[in-house]
Scaffold this motif. Structure first.
Motif, PDB file in Angstrom:
ATOM      1  N   VAL A  28       0.850  -1.182   0.000  1.00  0.00           N
ATOM      2  CA  VAL A  28       0.000   0.000   0.000  1.00  0.00           C
ATOM      3  C   VAL A  28       0.890   1.237   0.000  1.00  0.00           C
ATOM      4  CG1 VAL A  28      -1.942  -1.116   1.179  1.00  0.00           C
ATOM      5  CG2 VAL A  28      -0.177   0.030   2.544  1.00  0.00           C
ATOM      6  N   ASP A  29       0.374   2.313  -0.572  1.00  0.00           N
ATOM      7  CA  ASP A  29       1.084   3.584  -0.533  1.00  0.00           C
ATOM      8  C   ASP A  29       0.821   4.260   0.799  1.00  0.00           C
ATOM      9  OD1 ASP A  29       2.145   3.373  -3.107  1.00  0.00           O
ATOM     10  OD2 ASP A  29       0.298   4.163  -4.006  1.00  0.00           O
ATOM     11  N   SER A  30       1.818   4.977   1.290  1.00  0.00           N
ATOM     12  CA  SER A  30       1.669   5.742   2.529  1.00  0.00           C
ATOM     13  C   SER A  30       2.529   6.985   2.416  1.00  0.00           C
ATOM     14  CB  SER A  30       2.122   4.896   3.731  1.00  0.00           C
ATOM     15  OG  SER A  30       3.531   4.976   3.901  1.00  0.00           O
ATOM     16  N   PRO A  31       2.362   7.943   3.319  1.00  0.00           N
ATOM     17  CA  PRO A  31       3.242   9.120   3.301  1.00  0.00           C
ATOM     18  C   PRO A  31       4.713   8.761   3.522  1.00  0.00           C
ATOM     19  CG  PRO A  31       1.305   9.532   4.657  1.00  0.00           C
ATOM     20  CD  PRO A  31       1.294   8.071   4.304  1.00  0.00           C
ATOM     21  N   LEU A  32       4.974   7.556   3.998  1.00  0.00           N
ATOM     22  CA  LEU A  32       6.347   7.111   4.240  1.00  0.00           C
ATOM     23  C   LEU A  32       6.851   6.190   3.130  1.00  0.00           C
ATOM     24  CD1 LEU A  32       5.985   6.368   8.062  1.00  0.00           C
ATOM     25  CD2 LEU A  32       6.777   8.459   6.958  1.00  0.00           C
TER      26      LEU A  32
ATOM     27  N   GLY B 134       0.697   5.692  24.689  1.00  0.00           N
ATOM     28  CA  GLY B 134      -0.406   6.310  23.958  1.00  0.00           C
ATOM     29  C   GLY B 134       0.020   7.146  22.766  1.00  0.00           C
ATOM     30  N   TYR B 135      -0.907   7.342  21.877  1.00  0.00           N
ATOM     31  CA  TYR B 135      -0.717   8.187  20.693  1.00  0.00           C
ATOM     32  C   TYR B 135      -0.220   9.568  21.123  1.00  0.00           C
ATOM     33  CZ  TYR B 135      -2.085  10.467  16.263  1.00  0.00           C
ATOM     34  OH  TYR B 135      -2.108  11.151  15.078  1.00  0.00           O
ATOM     35  N   GLY B 136       0.834  10.046  20.489  1.00  0.00           N
ATOM     36  CA  GLY B 136       1.367  11.366  20.808  1.00  0.00           C
ATOM     37  C   GLY B 136       2.264  11.394  22.033  1.00  0.00           C
ATOM     38  N   GLN B 137       2.455  10.250  22.687  1.00  0.00           N
ATOM     39  CA  GLN B 137       3.321  10.172  23.861  1.00  0.00           C
ATOM     40  C   GLN B 137       4.615   9.465  23.484  1.00  0.00           C
ATOM     41  OE1 GLN B 137       1.214   8.153  26.970  1.00  0.00           O
ATOM     42  NE2 GLN B 137      -0.545   9.530  26.899  1.00  0.00           N
TER      43      GLN B 137
ATOM     44  N   THR C 283      10.922  10.141  12.656  1.00  0.00           N
ATOM     45  CA  THR C 283      10.654  11.555  12.910  1.00  0.00           C
ATOM     46  C   THR C 283       9.306  11.968  12.339  1.00  0.00           C
ATOM     47  OG1 THR C 283      13.028  12.010  12.876  1.00  0.00           O
ATOM     48  CG2 THR C 283      11.565  13.893  12.571  1.00  0.00           C
ATOM     49  N   ALA C 284       8.991  11.485  11.126  1.00  0.00           N
ATOM     50  CA  ALA C 284       7.715  11.824  10.492  1.00  0.00           C
ATOM     51  C   ALA C 284       6.535  11.297  11.313  1.00  0.00           C
ATOM     52  CB  ALA C 284       7.672  11.265   9.072  1.00  0.00           C
ATOM     53  N   LEU C 285       6.653  10.073  11.852  1.00  0.00           N
ATOM     54  CA  LEU C 285       5.568   9.513  12.668  1.00  0.00           C
ATOM     55  C   LEU C 285       5.386  10.301  13.950  1.00  0.00           C
ATOM     56  CD1 LEU C 285       6.306   5.692  12.206  1.00  0.00           C
ATOM     57  CD2 LEU C 285       4.345   6.951  11.299  1.00  0.00           C
ATOM     58  N   LEU C 286       6.478  10.683  14.590  1.00  0.00           N
ATOM     59  CA  LEU C 286       6.389  11.475  15.816  1.00  0.00           C
ATOM     60  C   LEU C 286       5.763  12.848  15.534  1.00  0.00           C
ATOM     61  CD1 LEU C 286       9.854  10.540  17.363  1.00  0.00           C
ATOM     62  CD2 LEU C 286       7.604   9.855  18.232  1.00  0.00           C
ATOM     63  N   LYS C 287       6.123  13.449  14.426  1.00  0.00           N
ATOM     64  CA  LYS C 287       5.539  14.750  14.054  1.00  0.00           C
ATOM     65  C   LYS C 287       4.063  14.613  13.746  1.00  0.00           C
ATOM     66  CE  LYS C 287       9.589  17.212  12.314  1.00  0.00           C
ATOM     67  NZ  LYS C 287      10.317  17.699  11.114  1.00  0.00           N
ATOM     68  N   LEU C 288       3.703  13.551  13.038  1.00  0.00           N
ATOM     69  CA  LEU C 288       2.300  13.300  12.708  1.00  0.00           C
ATOM     70  C   LEU C 288       1.461  13.231  13.980  1.00  0.00           C
ATOM     71  CD1 LEU C 288       0.147  12.177  10.466  1.00  0.00           C
ATOM     72  CD2 LEU C 288       0.722   9.979  11.473  1.00  0.00           C
ATOM     73  N   GLU C 289       1.942  12.466  14.959  1.00  0.00           N
ATOM     74  CA  GLU C 289       1.182  12.291  16.201  1.00  0.00           C
ATOM     75  C   GLU C 289       1.191  13.556  17.053  1.00  0.00           C
ATOM     76  OE1 GLU C 289       2.288   8.702  18.233  1.00  0.00           O
ATOM     77  OE2 GLU C 289       1.904   7.441  16.484  1.00  0.00           O
ATOM     78  N   ALA C 290       2.289  14.280  17.039  1.00  0.00           N
ATOM     79  CA  ALA C 290       2.369  15.512  17.824  1.00  0.00           C
ATOM     80  C   ALA C 290       1.449  16.588  17.279  1.00  0.00           C
ATOM     81  CB  ALA C 290       3.807  16.025  17.852  1.00  0.00           C
ATOM     82  N   ALA C 291       1.176  16.542  15.982  1.00  0.00           N
ATOM     83  CA  ALA C 291       0.360  17.575  15.328  1.00  0.00           C
ATOM     84  C   ALA C 291      -1.136  17.313  15.494  1.00  0.00           C
ATOM     85  CB  ALA C 291       0.698  17.639  13.845  1.00  0.00           C
ATOM     86  N   ALA C 292      -1.494  16.166  16.047  1.00  0.00           N
ATOM     87  CA  ALA C 292      -2.923  15.827  16.154  1.00  0.00           C
ATOM     88  C   ALA C 292      -3.603  16.616  17.260  1.00  0.00           C
ATOM     89  CB  ALA C 292      -3.079  14.337  16.414  1.00  0.00           C
TER      90      ALA C 292
END
Length: 200
Positions: free
Chosen positions: A42-46, A132-135, A191-200
């Motif tokens: 599958v395609d993903s942002p990563l 947890g998400y974002g932690q 880094t992209a995953l951490l930024k994604l979760e931090a931006a939520a």
């Protein structure tokens, strides 16, 4: 049925024909219980992610940097050589990943097959979704979480060998000094995953 197959085989080879033949193969192999490991990409942002599942559940998520062909070869050796591209068996996983990357999902609700990990590594991986998400947590905090505070390095190894990145969130584990640390998909992906979760 044989006439249908003859017609399909004698038709000019084009993408539509190959897709129909593959869907038929997928259907009949699945019905006959001949597929032990189903996979798709599958395609993903990563980038492209390879998803693989057994009858127990999702068994592997792999980044393109891991070499999808090599991952499939390893699955064939470790699990079963009866592997087939069968995207429909991974529809739920693909949907939940899309929702996660679109920031509409913070936890995954998928059956998982952790048979690629054993012992302490598997223990660590079963506890990672408790972050947890974002932690984030440090490797030491995860070692304490699993009841073995001195096993910091072993926790690092368990994270580095996590067969289900993204779904089992090893990206949420950082070094004691707060730096990102290693990751199976590379530092940019972590880094992209951490930024994604931090931006939520």
């Amino acid at each position: 049925m044989n006439d249908d197959l003859t017609t399909l085989l004698s038709a000019p080879v084009d993408t539509g024909t190959l897709d129909r033949l593959h869907r038929r193969l997928e259907r009949e192999a699945d019905t006959a219980g001949l597929v032990d490991v189903a996979y798709t990409t599958v395609d993903s942002p990563l980038g492209a992610l390879l998803l693989a599942a057994t009858a127990k559940g999702l068994v592997r998520v792999a980044y393109a940097s891991e070499d999808h062909d090599q991952v499939l070869e390893t699955l064939g050796r470790k699990l079963s050589p009866r592997i087939l591209r069968a995207p429909r068996r991974l529809d739920d996983t693909a949907r939940e990943l899309d929702e996660y990357f679109a920031k509409r999902r913070t936890t995954f609700d998928l059956a998982l097959d952790l048979s690629l990990s054993h012992g302490f590594r598997q223990l660590v991986q079963t506890h990672l979704p408790e972050i947890g998400y974002g932690q984030t947590r440090t490797y030491r905090q995860v070692a304490e979480l699993v009841g073995n505070p001195k096993a910091v390095r072993a926790v690092g190894t368990a994270c580095a060998t996590n067969p289900l990145p993204v779904v089992i969130p090893c990206h949420r584990v950082l070094r004691a000094d707060g730096t990102v640390g290693g990751y199976i998909g590379g530092l940019a992906a972590k880094t992209a995953l951490l930024k994604l979760e931090a931006a939520a």
